[in-house]
Design an enzyme around this catalytic site. Structure first.
Site, PDB file in Angstrom:
ATOM      1  N   LEU A  46      39.232  42.910  35.732  1.00 19.21           N
ATOM      2  CA  LEU A  46      40.425  43.446  36.383  1.00 19.21           C
ATOM      3  C   LEU A  46      40.492  42.730  37.721  1.00 19.21           C
ATOM      4  O   LEU A  46      39.480  42.646  38.428  1.00 19.21           O
ATOM      5  CB  LEU A  46      40.304  44.953  36.612  1.00 19.21           C
ATOM      6  N   ASP A  47      41.657  42.188  38.070  1.00 21.76           N
ATOM      7  CA  ASP A  47      41.736  41.466  39.334  1.00 21.76           C
ATOM      8  C   ASP A  47      41.568  42.423  40.505  1.00 21.76           C
ATOM      9  O   ASP A  47      41.554  43.646  40.347  1.00 21.76           O
ATOM     10  CB  ASP A  47      43.010  40.622  39.429  1.00 21.76           C
ATOM     11  N   GLU A  48      41.430  41.872  41.676  1.00 22.61           N
ATOM     12  CA  GLU A  48      41.156  42.658  42.880  1.00 22.61           C
ATOM     13  C   GLU A  48      42.216  43.733  43.125  1.00 22.61           C
ATOM     14  O   GLU A  48      41.916  44.828  43.568  1.00 22.61           O
ATOM     15  CB  GLU A  48      41.078  41.704  44.076  1.00 22.61           C
TER      16      GLU A  48
END
Length: 190
Positions: A46-48
Site C-alpha cells: 500500500l503506498d504511503e
C-alpha cells in the site's frame, strides 16, 4: 525447520509498506508498528498515502499466492465528485492506465457505489473541506495489483482519489476495532 509467522495489520496513512528505506528523507516504516521477526515481508504494498489491510508473512509461498490473480483485493476509495453508475460500468470492464511507461488495459473489476458518510473511518489528517466540492465513496475489487492501479483507474474515468483504504484481501476483512497488528496462526484465504 522454523515455523512461519503471519500477521494482519491495519497500515496507517503515512507509513511505507516496507522495513528498510535507504533514501535520505526520513519515512515511517512498518517496523515502528510491531517487533516483527527477521525475514517478515509485506504481501503486496500500500503506498504511503493509502491505508488499510496489509498482510505480512515469513513464508514466500503464501506471499506469492496472495499476490496472484486468484485472490481478490477490495478497496474503498473516497473520490473527488459524485461518482456515476456510468463511470462504475466503465471501470468494471477495464480501463487504460499507464504502467512502466506503457499503456495497459486493466482486467475487469467489481465496482459498486457506496453510501457512506464522508467521515466514514475518520482519520486524524483532514482529507479536504467539503465546501470545496462533493465527494463520494466507491468500492473497487481487483485481482491484479499494478503500481497505484486503483488510483489510476479512478482518475481515468474522471474521479481522482482523495483517500484509499484496502478493506479486504480474499476472505480476510479489515477490522477497525481490532489492534493495529494481529499475529495469526495461518492465513485461510479463499
Amino acid at each position: 525447520m522454523p515455523q512461519h509467522r503471519h500477521f494482519i495489520i491495519h497500515k496507517p496513512f503515512g507509513f511505507l509498506s516496507q522495513f528498510i528505506y535507504e533514501q535520505k528523507r526520513k519515512k515511517r516504516l512498518l517496523g515502528e508498528l510491531f517487533d516483527f521477526p527477521q525475514g517478515t515481508m509485506a504481501i503486496g504494498r500500500l503506498d504511503e498515502d493509502s491505508e488499510g489491510l496489509l498482510l505480512l508473512t515469513t513464508d514466500g509461498k503464501v506471499s506469492e499466492y496472495v499476490r496472484s490473480r486468484k485472490v481478490e483485493k477490495e478497496y474503498y476509495a473516497l473520490v473527488d465528485g459524485i461518482i456515476t453508475e456510468e463511470a462504475a460500468e466503465i471501470l468494471s470492464k477495464g480501463v487504460e492506465i499507464g504502467f512502466n511507461g506503457q499503456k495497459y488495459i486493466t482486467l475487469p473489476s467489481k465496482v459498486s457505489l457506496l453510501d457512506f458518510p464522508i467521515d466514514y473511518m475518520a482519520r486524524r489528517q483532514k482529507i479536504r473541506d467539503p465546501r470545496h466540492g462533493p465527494m463520494s465513496w466507491v468500492s473497487v475489487t481487483v485481482t491484479e495489483g499494478k503500481f497505484r492501479q486503483v488510483r489510476k483507474m479512478l482518475a481515468a474515468v474522471g474521479f481522482p482519489v482523495l483517500r484509499l483504504v484496502r478493506v479486504r484481501i480474499g476472505n480476510l476483512k479489515l477490522d477497525l476495532e481490532a489492534a493495529a497488528v494481529q499475529e495469526v496462526e495461518n492465513f485461510e484465504i479463499d
